[in-house]
Design a protein around this motif. Sequence first.
Motif, short mmCIF file in Angstrom:
data_model
loop_
_atom_site.label_atom_id
_atom_site.label_comp_id
_atom_site.label_asym_id
_atom_site.label_seq_id
_atom_site.Cartn_x
_atom_site.Cartn_y
_atom_site.Cartn_z
N PHE A 181 -23.33 -16.24 8.38
CA PHE A 181 -24.12 -15.51 9.37
C PHE A 181 -24.92 -14.37 8.75
O PHE A 181 -26.05 -14.11 9.17
N THR A 182 -24.33 -13.67 7.79
CA THR A 182 -25.00 -12.48 7.27
C THR A 182 -26.07 -12.81 6.24
O THR A 182 -27.08 -12.13 6.16
N LYS A 183 -25.84 -13.83 5.41
CA LYS A 183 -26.80 -14.24 4.39
C LYS A 183 -27.40 -13.06 3.63
O LYS A 183 -28.57 -12.71 3.82
N PRO A 184 -26.62 -12.40 2.77
CA PRO A 184 -27.13 -11.24 2.00
C PRO A 184 -28.39 -11.60 1.23
O PRO A 184 -28.48 -12.67 0.63
N ARG A 185 -29.35 -10.67 1.23
CA ARG A 185 -30.64 -10.95 0.61
C ARG A 185 -30.91 -10.09 -0.62
O ARG A 185 -31.80 -10.41 -1.41
N ASN A 186 -30.18 -8.99 -0.78
CA ASN A 186 -30.44 -8.10 -1.91
C ASN A 186 -29.12 -7.45 -2.35
O ASN A 186 -28.06 -7.70 -1.77
N ALA A 187 -29.20 -6.61 -3.39
CA ALA A 187 -28.00 -6.00 -3.94
C ALA A 187 -27.28 -5.13 -2.91
O ALA A 187 -26.05 -5.08 -2.87
N ARG A 188 -28.06 -4.47 -2.08
CA ARG A 188 -27.47 -3.62 -1.04
C ARG A 188 -26.66 -4.45 -0.06
O ARG A 188 -25.53 -4.10 0.30
#
Length: 226
Positions: free
Chosen positions: A27-34
């Motif tokens: 659901f979250t699908k992280p896109r960057n280092a943050r």
Amino acid sequence: MSNVPAYGLWGLVIINSLIFIIFALSFTKPRNARDWRSFGAFSAFIVALFTEMYGFPLTLYLLSGWLQTRYPGFNIFSHDAGHLWGTLLGWKGDPHWNPIHLLSSVLIFGGLYYLGSAWEVLYKAQRSRTLAVSGPYATIRHPQYVAFIIIMFGFLLQWPTLLTLIMFPILVAMYIHLAHQEERDALAEFGEEYTRYAAATPAFNPWGRRTTPRKLTRSQEPHHDP
């Protein structure tokens, strides 16, 4: 309490951790280092939780002296012993049916459902490059982070540990910080449209204070490198 040992089950630690981590990742699908740092912290919370639930009861071990003095016959290697709230409140019987455990189940599964509902709206908005303002986003601006907080709080009610009790406020602070960063990005992308949305929609609490357009613009205006 049951005297049947219920720890050292590392296969259950791995399986349960992966179930919740993969579900949240879908659901979250992280896109960057943050994003990955925040998701990694949530994953660490889940692993720490299930390690104590099925692997080694570190919290019960550290508190065993006090617990055995106050509750004679207390067995730290009983699975029921991990339901500390019931023990501290003196409740008898199967802890899986006490009010706190039932409430925790509602929060955990309700949080997961809320997370899924929020992501569905956000996913469609991202594909159309529009602002997510419907569904859960119609009542608060950051339903995904609220969902994570609800899930973690539910687990704290169900199976409190010293480590997750320490991690919980740290994770909440991280999500609030991440939300503020994302609002700067949204303001830069959608401008006045996001300002109006923020003015009408609280950040985390549906009954909370709205953010005025002027305050949002001043405090969350994107910073540009010289």
